[in-house]
Design a protein around this motif. Structure first.
Motif: not given
Length: 279
Positions: A227-238
């Motif tokens: 979850a932390l990995a997803i929430l750290s990603r650029n919203p436009s990229d993932y």
């Protein structure tokens, strides 16, 4: 894993008094986020450990800021007020995590109407209400994410036997992926996360398979790290993904999952619901 984008962000998490929700909340706090915890459990349960206040204490112990709020995701006014209070306390909302969920694997014929209503109201309606009231604040964020703990969609008929529960969990996924489509112009990412194996939670212990299944499960940290990995990603990229936690960790370069085993050296894990064996 680079979590620097989470520092100073604000998360609103449902069902965070124990289990996976608690683990995600603490992980976010450790990353420097402000975390609002919305859950029913304010007083200790005779069988289930954990309260929203205990989670708040653990978040602050690792350096985060916590806002514990007692409430029920079935109560529209309570959800709306909690989201508003979070935004007023921390100056906005960046992350909305839909974790609250009720488990009941009875078939349609075996399930009482009141139980059906319960799982639909918590799982489906709770996800709708929380996301609905968070969206106006997420639209103002430069790092906006909706993350829902729900599975990838499947048309395999074997998952339809527990039809009421499956309908509720798939509905959570459909609504979240819908947000990815409808809010893309507003820069909001929306994704779903689910583990390949069962996770050692109270729901697994008391609702699925007891100690034997716990021994064949992985820890809540596996899901919270993903979850932390997803929430750290650029919203436009993932955005727009209904993905498995183990696959997210692989993308982060984490291939050794042995530290997540409840029983050291365990290799015979119990497959979670809605996951195919070759996933």
């Amino acid at each position: 894993m680079d979590t620097s984008k989470l520092t100073g962000s604000t998360a609103f998490i449902t069902g965070a008094s124990r289990g996976i929700g608690k683990a995600i909340a603490i992980a976010l706090g450790k990353a420097g986020a402000n975390v609002a915890l919305f859950a029913k459990t304010g007083e200790p349960h005779p069988k289930l450990p954990g309260t929203v206040y205990e989670t708040a204490e653990e978040i602050e112990a690792v350096g985060g800021k916590a806002l514990p709020i007692i409430g029920d995701v079935r109560d529209e006014e309570a959800v709306a007020d909690a989201v508003k209070k979070t935004a007023e306390t921390f100056g906005g909302i960046d992350l909305c995590v839909n974790n609250a969920s009720a488990l009941n694997l009875n078939s349609l014929g075996e399930m009482e109407p009141k139980r059906y209503d319960l799982i639909q109201q918590i799982n489906t309606r709770g996800t709708y209400l929380t996301t609905h009231y968070a969206l106006p604040y997420l639209r103002e964020s430069s790092h906006a994410h909706v993350l829902t703990l729900s599975p990838p969609l499947s048309t395999d008929a074997k998952w339809f036997a527990p039809g009421p529960y499956t309908a509720s969990k798939f509905s959570m996924t459909i609504m979240t992926l819908g947000v990815s489509e409808s809010e893309s112009d507003n820069g909001i990412a929306a994704n779903c996360l689910w583990p390949k194996t069962t996770i050692a939670t109270a729901a697994v212990r008391y609702g699925l398979g007891g100690q034997d299944m716990i021994d064949r499960s992985r820890s809540v940290d596996l899901v919270s790290d993903a979850a932390l990995a997803i929430l750290s990603r650029n919203p436009s990229d993932y955005t727009g993904h209904a993905t498995l936690a183990e696959d997210v960790l692989h993308e982060e370069g984490i291939d050794d999952l042995s530290p997540y085993s409840v029983v050291e050296g365990q290799t015979d894990f119990h497959q979670d619901l809605y996951v195919e064996k070759d996933s």
